[in-house]
Design an enzyme around this catalytic site. Structure first.
Site, PDB file in Angstrom:
ATOM      1  N   GLY A 118     -43.572  20.693  -3.595  1.00 42.90           N
ATOM      2  CA  GLY A 118     -43.341  20.656  -2.151  1.00 42.90           C
ATOM      3  C   GLY A 118     -44.401  21.430  -1.389  1.00 42.90           C
ATOM      4  O   GLY A 118     -45.542  21.571  -1.843  1.00 42.90           O
ATOM      5  N   PRO A 119     -44.055  21.968  -0.223  1.00 42.29           N
ATOM      6  CA  PRO A 119     -45.027  22.667   0.611  1.00 42.29           C
ATOM      7  C   PRO A 119     -45.751  23.812  -0.098  1.00 42.29           C
ATOM      8  O   PRO A 119     -46.893  24.115   0.225  1.00 42.29           O
ATOM      9  CB  PRO A 119     -44.185  23.190   1.775  1.00 42.29           C
ATOM     10  CG  PRO A 119     -43.038  22.252   1.861  1.00 42.29           C
ATOM     11  CD  PRO A 119     -42.742  21.863   0.432  1.00 42.29           C
ATOM     12  N   LYS A 156     -40.166  39.401 -14.570  1.00 38.62           N
ATOM     13  CA  LYS A 156     -41.277  38.607 -14.038  1.00 38.62           C
ATOM     14  C   LYS A 156     -42.103  37.993 -15.153  1.00 38.62           C
ATOM     15  O   LYS A 156     -42.130  38.466 -16.284  1.00 38.62           O
ATOM     16  CB  LYS A 156     -42.181  39.435 -13.131  1.00 38.62           C
ATOM     17  CG  LYS A 156     -43.059  40.459 -13.827  1.00 38.62           C
ATOM     18  CD  LYS A 156     -43.974  41.146 -12.813  1.00 38.62           C
ATOM     19  CE  LYS A 156     -44.753  42.284 -13.440  1.00 38.62           C
ATOM     20  NZ  LYS A 156     -45.673  42.896 -12.471  1.00 38.62           N
ATOM     21  N   SER A 159     -39.730  23.819  -4.747  1.00 37.53           N
ATOM     22  CA  SER A 159     -39.433  24.724  -5.862  1.00 37.53           C
ATOM     23  C   SER A 159     -40.643  24.913  -6.768  1.00 37.53           C
ATOM     24  O   SER A 159     -41.722  24.424  -6.480  1.00 37.53           O
ATOM     25  CB  SER A 159     -38.234  24.242  -6.685  1.00 37.53           C
ATOM     26  OG  SER A 159     -38.580  23.051  -7.347  1.00 37.53           O
ATOM     27  N   THR A 205     -39.031  30.789  -3.421  1.00 29.24           N
ATOM     28  CA  THR A 205     -38.540  29.469  -3.776  1.00 29.24           C
ATOM     29  C   THR A 205     -37.491  29.652  -4.861  1.00 29.24           C
ATOM     30  O   THR A 205     -36.974  30.746  -5.053  1.00 29.24           O
ATOM     31  CB  THR A 205     -39.698  28.536  -4.207  1.00 29.24           C
ATOM     32  OG1 THR A 205     -39.208  27.196  -4.336  1.00 29.24           O
ATOM     33  CG2 THR A 205     -40.359  28.992  -5.490  1.00 29.24           C
ATOM     34  N   TYR A 206     -37.177  28.595  -5.566  1.00 28.05           N
ATOM     35  CA  TYR A 206     -36.243  28.686  -6.685  1.00 28.05           C
ATOM     36  C   TYR A 206     -36.844  27.960  -7.882  1.00 28.05           C
ATOM     37  O   TYR A 206     -37.741  27.126  -7.742  1.00 28.05           O
ATOM     38  CB  TYR A 206     -34.876  28.092  -6.310  1.00 28.05           C
ATOM     39  CG  TYR A 206     -34.941  26.626  -5.943  1.00 28.05           C
ATOM     40  CD1 TYR A 206     -34.740  25.638  -6.908  1.00 28.05           C
ATOM     41  CD2 TYR A 206     -35.221  26.229  -4.644  1.00 28.05           C
ATOM     42  CE1 TYR A 206     -34.826  24.295  -6.583  1.00 28.05           C
ATOM     43  CE2 TYR A 206     -35.305  24.888  -4.307  1.00 28.05           C
ATOM     44  CZ  TYR A 206     -35.101  23.924  -5.278  1.00 28.05           C
ATOM     45  OH  TYR A 206     -35.190  22.599  -4.952  1.00 28.05           O
TER      46      TYR A 206
END
Length: 129
Positions: A73-74, A9, A25, A57-58
């Site tokens: 995006g969203p 992480k 993403s 997400t990616y």
């Protein structure tokens, strides 16, 4: 049996941009992805420290050395530029692999510079860089 384990992480990233109309993403400086062992297009969980939201997400690569972290995006509606986030990757592994596995934890400063790399979480330790 396959177990889903915490792989690595980026802890306490600062969101530098948000692009609502991008396809989706999270864009992260390629150097930072490399530090955490997170691959381009890998599925990640994004945890927003400021508002408590979590999303999946990616990753897509940002310019090396830019320290860019852009929600696309969203997901851009779930963050504000300046929010602190944690980007977490997981991996499936056998129990034998899991017992030997050590995650890669990259602690970040407010400017998205790596401050410290850990190989284990320490109970009770606070990481508020």
């Amino acid at each position: 049996m396959m177990l889903e384990m915490f792989k690595g992480k980026l802890h306490m990233l600062t969101v530098t941009q948000a692009d609502l109309y991008y396809e989706g993403s999270i864009t992260i400086d390629q150097d930072l992805l490399d530090e955490a062992g997170i691959l381009v297009y890998e599925k990640v969980q994004v945890v927003n420290i400021n508002n408590g939201t979590r999303l999946e997400t990616y990753t897509i690569p940002g310019k090396r050395g830019s320290r860019e972290v852009c929600m696309n995006g969203p997901a851009a509606r779930m963050t504000t530029v300046g929010d602190r986030i944690i980007v977490i990757a997981y991996a499936r592994m056998t129990e034998e692999e899991a017992r030997a596995h050590q995650p890669r934890i990259v602690l970040m400063d407010a400017d998205n510079n790596p401050v410290k790399i850990l190989r284990e979480s320490v109970p009770g330790q606070r990481y508020s860089t």
